[in-house]
Design an enzyme around this catalytic site. Structure first.
Site, PDB file in Angstrom:
ATOM      1  CE  LYS A  22      82.264  28.107  -1.314  1.00 15.39           C
ATOM      2  NZ  LYS A  22      82.269  29.354  -2.055  1.00 15.39           N
TER       3      LYS A  22
ATOM      4  CG  ASN B 178      84.515  37.384  -2.835  1.00 13.30           C
ATOM      5  OD1 ASN B 178      85.408  37.925  -2.207  1.00 13.30           O
ATOM      6  ND2 ASN B 178      84.502  37.371  -4.166  1.00 13.30           N
TER       7      ASN B 178
END
Lengths: 261, 261, 261, 261
Positions: free
Chosen positions: D99, D209
């Protein structure tokens, strides 16, 4: 109250900038320009014959005593094209001002931020006063300023969409972080309140075209925009009341979340 | 262009109505009133001594040559109280005009629609020109009109909240369905664009108080509101462009959903 | 985790309530009901022959072992009609439960809050468990509860509009002020996130019909709604993070203004 | 119904991706990961010692049987740093997945789109499966794909802001124009409905997150997210009802303007 917009040392009493495209006819355009109070008018170098000043030409319908002409590089798809077009505009119009467009997508007319940074660097070095129209992005904004932009022009929404400001968060952050050059909201305005909102956010000005040119009554919409820019600017300077869920609520709702500040 | 607001046969050039509460001082209030251009000023009968016209009184600071005084029944919690208060106002001020408030909740100051309908019926029969401030509700709106309301005043948001219009859907439907009396948006305005948006929706006018009185600079905010009401009205009359996802999108996004029309 | 919905002493494991109208066919309705997990199903007494339990009838397609049938008074335009219809439902179905509708406008199907209060009072005295569908209004909510409502059902948006919650401010205030009976959001839901948002606001449940019945794939949309109600409820109970303009911003944006809390 | 997410030929049953930062402790993180159903977990190479697999290390708390580890280049401020960090991750973890983050501003953590394009080009050539996190921009999206991105990850809002999707217009246009690689919304999610909305817009997945890690009850919020991603995906596939101002309104309000589609 003196509250002027200053770009590259030039002072403007009006914070509205206006375009020349899409009007039903040139008489209507001229009437709208007058009603708007705008002191800056932008012209697409690739669409207008700037050299033609004959009676009946677009240039003939611009009141250049009152308005600064701001050539733009609409329809340029690369930095090179935009640079060439800017130079051409300077030659014909004898002006260092350029509203820089480098379009990255034909359908949406979204700007190419990378191309804009490149073209701004070249043109600023050549003495141009560069106002780049760009996709609202803080990192790109800083690079445009480093490259020499005299003001930055983030979009409110896609050109010609009439949707009004889409991303309040990015624009708020831009305003919080960028204080060294003016921020002019450009593209996406649909009606008067869109302009008022941009100004209430602390933006330095607004450039618009389609919202006036394609209104049912362009001169009346232009007058609306004139009032809207005053309304929004004054409201910003006047310091708005805090938001509360209701008047006796214990804590103000100061923050604006995903919405207008 | 002649575009006046007419309520109960009386013509107003300004579509803005303004209040008298919460100002830091009466000089500031007077300056704000002047800057606003409002021709209607509302006064809380229960909070102001209307009979006191001595120098330095609130009434002394109202420019009644220019502005219609609109007494209101703020702080009335039943139809009976509101009716009594309206009669008192008429007696002292010799005016049939009344902005009717029947408050149903102390904290939020939300209106009691049932009490308003009852009080409107009584007062209208007694010859009052009744402008009820009510919770945005189509069914209640029709009953207020049947009861004799000269105009209806739906709230944008809770009084003193500064949140701006909360329910675009209800207000759009009110505007679509109610054409026999003016609709004046009342309560909840926070800044100039809120006013512009209300007018762009086709509302006939806006009444506000806290947004001006508690701005950091009330006269400047009042001037902003004056421009905003013009901007919004003109934009409404000018006929805005259709919305599109982007300029070359195949279909316009005409409807506005859960948002401004 | 035990987290049940309790209305009038009856416990429901699912916080979703579902309808029976507008389905393409009864098989699809039954499949959607199963997929939804709903334990309450509402039926319009005036549109359905409740006495007909023969094979192929609507009643035959309802899984009444799993679901409580909640008759409703849709298409009633006065308190009297609604009262009569509720009594009829009780007679046929032998249930005290009634979802009370008194419609005040044929086009928009907006509720008549005054009629609802009146009918609630009569029916509650007769031992009905009354769940009134009403226009979001705090003052009316309190009167419905005083009149004996077992739960209150404010609309999110007009019935059948699919717009989702329109007035976050009123619903937030209702939730803050009303804690003695459950609040079930009813009408206006268009898709799954609308349900999640209502639950995240702390609402006790959601009733919907058109969003599932007229989706292209009703059973799949019903399953989506089942997940959405869980998602929203869990998120509410889990305690969301504060909002900030960006992660390192100095102050959280706790309030939600004119938007989701 | 088989409805899997496929990136670079690998199939995922869950469309949710989850992070490892900001949890109160590692036990809570593990419980949240389990509750989320996520099959991809991202780890900041610069913040975590990937080589440490000892008991009690972060790596020890990741269920790598069930979840693909997706190293990320958080805290990299240049393409070069990001490239180096990606290579390091591949060496230690023996995975081509990355990522990609190139941060352009320390305060807001806004991505540097230009740096991302450059790093994507280099890493894709080296065989990496590159998922760049970028500022929502159609022109940049196309360049990332040309440079070899396996999926694109536009932000919903600034990292850690919890504001939810800010620019519906840009994301709608991205979805309309980009169909050759998956679009995973990354950053800015605050609660479950934000996830449902992203999926209802047709996005292929969501990475989050802070919303889970800093909720008051992370495992419960993780479960909420699991339901939300199902709810949103199913609602998207089920085909939502059209919006109307009210049920009997003559024309549907199909477009969603400046708001959720």
């Amino acid at each position: 109250m003196t509250d002027n917009l200053v770009i590259a040392g030039r002072t403007f009493r009006s914070r509205l900038m206006i375009g020349t495209g899409k009007y039903p006819d040139l008489e209507t355009m001229r009437a709208a320009h007058r009603a708007s109070g705008a002191e800056v008018v932008t012209v697409a170098v690739r669409r207008v014959n700037l050299a033609d000043r004959s009676a009946g030409s677009l240039m003939d319908y611009l009141d250049l005593d009152r308005m600064l002409i701001l050539p733009n590089t609409a329809a340029c798809y690369t930095a090179e094209e935009a640079i060439r077009t800017a130079r051409l505009a300077r030659e014909i119009l004898d002006t260092p001002w350029i509203k820089l467009e480098v379009i990255g997508d034909e359908k949406t007319l979204f700007p190419d931020n990378a191309g804009l940074i490149e073209a701004t660097r070249v043109l600023a070095k050549e003495g141009f006063i560069v106002l780049p129209y760009f996709n609202d992005d803080l990192v790109a904004a800083r690079r445009l300023i480093d490259a020499g932009a005299a003001a930055i022009m983030p979009l409110a929404a896609p050109i010609g969409s009439g949707l009004g400001i889409q991303n309040f968060t990015t624009l708020r952050i831009l305003r919080e972080m960028i204080t060294d050059v003016p921020i002019i909201v450009d593209a996406g305005v649909g009606t008067a309140s869109d302009v008022a909102i941009a100004m209430e956010m602390g933006m330095d000005g607004v450039l618009l075209n389609t919202a006036v040119a394609t209104a049912q009554n362009p001169p009346l919409m232009a007058a609306a925009m004139k009032h809207a820019i005053e309304a929004g600017r004054m409201a910003y300077l006047a310091g708005r009341m805090p938001r509360r869920l209701y008047a006796s609520a214990s804590s103000p709702l100061d923050g604006l979340i995903g919405s207008r500040p």
